[in-house]
Write an enzyme that holds these catalytic residues in place. Structure first.
Site, PDB file in Angstrom:
ATOM      1  N   PHE A 119       0.857  -1.197   0.000  1.00  8.37           N
ATOM      2  CA  PHE A 119       0.000   0.000   0.000  1.00  8.37           C
ATOM      3  C   PHE A 119       0.885   1.237   0.000  1.00  8.37           C
ATOM      4  CE2 PHE A 119      -2.237   3.539   1.942  1.00  8.37           C
ATOM      5  CZ  PHE A 119      -3.399   3.552   1.191  1.00  8.37           C
ATOM      6  N   ASP A 205       9.214   2.420   1.364  1.00 11.34           N
ATOM      7  CA  ASP A 205       8.077   3.180   1.873  1.00 11.34           C
ATOM      8  C   ASP A 205       8.018   2.967   3.379  1.00 11.34           C
ATOM      9  OD1 ASP A 205       5.676   4.187   2.707  1.00 11.34           O
ATOM     10  OD2 ASP A 205       4.507   3.386   1.027  1.00 11.34           O
ATOM     11  N   LYS A 234       3.124   9.879   8.007  1.00 12.92           N
ATOM     12  CA  LYS A 234       2.383   9.576   9.234  1.00 12.92           C
ATOM     13  C   LYS A 234       2.918  10.217  10.534  1.00 12.92           C
ATOM     14  CE  LYS A 234      -0.563   5.879   7.808  1.00 12.92           C
ATOM     15  NZ  LYS A 234      -0.307   5.344   6.467  1.00 12.92           N
TER      16      LYS A 234
HETATM   17  C1  LIG Z   1      -0.605   5.558   5.019  1.00  7.86           C
HETATM   18  C2  LIG Z   1       0.375   5.078   4.039  1.00  7.86           C
HETATM   19  C3  LIG Z   1       0.608   5.764   2.825  1.00  7.86           C
HETATM   20  C4  LIG Z   1      -0.230   6.930   2.385  1.00  7.86           C
HETATM   21  O1  LIG Z   1      -0.125   8.013   3.242  1.00  7.86           O
HETATM   22  P1  LIG Z   1      -1.230   9.186   3.162  1.00  7.86           P
HETATM   23  O2  LIG Z   1      -0.676  10.221   4.087  1.00  7.86           O
HETATM   24  O3  LIG Z   1      -2.521   8.608   3.606  1.00  7.86           O
HETATM   25  O4  LIG Z   1      -1.259   9.632   1.749  1.00  7.86           O
HETATM   26  C5  LIG Z   1       1.616   5.312   2.002  1.00  7.86           C
HETATM   27  N1  LIG Z   1       2.357   4.238   2.330  1.00  7.86           N
HETATM   28  C6  LIG Z   1       2.164   3.564   3.474  1.00  7.86           C
HETATM   29  C7  LIG Z   1       3.027   2.398   3.795  1.00  7.86           C
HETATM   30  C8  LIG Z   1       1.165   3.946   4.359  1.00  7.86           C
HETATM   31  O5  LIG Z   1       0.952   3.247   5.480  1.00  7.86           O
END
Ligand SMILES: *Cc1c(COP(=O)(O)O)cnc(C)c1O
Length: 378
Positions: A119, A205, A234
């Site tokens: 994700f 990520d 986050k």
């Molecule tokens: C939450 C998340 C995103 C997206 O972040 P947003 O601030 O909601 O755009 C991308 N990668 C990972 C692994 C995430 O947990």
């Protein structure tokens, strides 16, 4: 718009790992604003940094120097062996920046390899990288050039890299939204090696896993690898919207003025908040705390749900239930005063503030056990 199935509760106050709703009822927060409230809700240092900065200057744009932004970039550089930062406003934006940077750096190579179940966010580039067909299908056509390989499958990755034209491989060091999937020992090292051998960049990520959550500053450090690009968001600014794309100086040099931009990114208030977050993580030993609190939580969850049902790293944990009642369990827990996140029909995720105290963990576990007993016998 109707994009969320919201719980019928409104929180009006937060302190540490505690939330209070409009009726004055208190809750132990094992969701942490989806892995955002690492230093706890309304951490005094973060509140002071935001308040003080908001009184002197909130926004001037990136046309002018911004000492707080530079100080934050320097701090992140010191944590990542000298990486350079681009600041934005969310995780998805950090991914978009990483993808653009990788393509610009790769000159001619246009393909990206990401992983199934991964994700990366909801904007078109990030969604194209997200290996979840249900999230993608309604929005096709997506950005071309993305392929997905099974997370953990080194041979599949090698085949895609051998096929050529790969600008970058993008993955989470622990898959968060997929249900907290920790890769097998050696996987990330093998990915790093393959990327290097085939001249592709490695983008990690760390939007969910970064900044202490898994018991290290970054989850890639558990595998002792060196990525080329790191995406953060986050937890970064303690709850204010902020993301960052970090890259080695050599990769970062692919961007010239005009290649990428943001109106709000790295603003003084978010930067001040982020500096306070990094200070708090360091001064309060929250990385060690993530390990300790994670172990305590994990042990307790194992006693309730069975050891094999629990997985994760540090304070990023998930439980697979023996029946598809995650929503019911989250609902029963909410009624008792504990927040957990149902991320699948039979999976709950826990990503509590790292400041959560041992007695709060014990109490949350006791209430979770009661909730589970209710749901199980219903
Ligand atoms: C939450 C998340 C995103 C997206 O972040 P947003 O601030 O909601 O755009 C991308 N990668 C990972 C692994 C995430 O947990």
């Amino acid at each position: 718009m109707d994009t969320y199935r919201r719980w019928p509760v409104a929180f009006v106050e937060g302190r540490g790992a505690n939330l209070t709703d409009a009726e004055g009822k208190s809750y132990i927060d094992l969701v942490g604003g989806i892995a955002v409230a690492t230093v706890g809700h309304c951490h005094p240092k973060v509140v002071a940094a935001i308040t003080e900065q908001a009184q002197s200057l909130i926004h001037v744009s990136n046309l002018y120097e911004n000492p707080l932004n530079e100080a934050l970039a320097a701090r992140l550089a010191s944590l990542t062996g000298g990486m350079r930062s681009f600041f934005c406003n969310s995780g998805a934006e950090a991914i978009e920046c990483a993808l653009k940077l990788a393509r610009k750096h790769a000159t001619g190579r246009t393909r990206f390899v990401a992983t199934t179940g991964g994700f990366h966010g909801r904007t078109f580039g990030a969604l194209s990288a997200t290996g979840q067909p249900a999230k993608q299908a309604p929005f096709e056509p997506l950005v071309p050039g993305f392929v997905h390989v099974v997370y953990g499958d080194v041979d599949a990755l090698e085949r895609e890299l051998t096929a050529g034209e790969v600008a970058a491989v993008l993955l989470e060091p622990v898959q968060g939204e997929a249900g907290v999937v920790v890769p097998a020992e050696g996987y990330l090292a093998a990915v790093r090696e393959l990327c290097t051998a085939h001249g592709a960049l490695l983008i990690v990520d760390e939007v969910q896993t970064g900044l202490g959550r898994t018991g290290a500053w970054f989850a890639y450090l558990h595998a002792a690898i060196e990525p080329d690009i790191i995406c953060l968001a986050k937890a970064l600014a303690g709850g204010l919207p902020m993301g960052a794309c970090l890259a080695t100086p050599e990769v970062a040099a692919a961007f010239a003025p005009g290649d990428h931009a943001t109106t709000f990114g790295g603003g003084p208030v978010q930067s001040a908040a982020a500096l306070a977050v990094l200070d708090a993580i360091e001064e309060e030993g929250l990385i060690e705390r993530a390990v300790h609190a994670g172990e305590r939580l994990r042990g307790g969850l194992g006693r309730i749900f069975g050891v094999d049902a629990v997985r994760g790293l540090g304070c990023l944990l998930a439980v697979t239930l023996d029946r598809p009642v995650a929503r019911e369990l989250a609902s029963a827990a909410l009624a008792k005063g504990v927040l957990v996140n149902d991320i699948g029909s039979d999976v709950i995720r826990l990503s509590p503030p790292l400041v959560i105290a041992d007695d709060e963990i014990n109490r949350a576990l006791m209430l979770l056990r009661e909730a589970w007993d209710e749901v199980r016998t219903a």
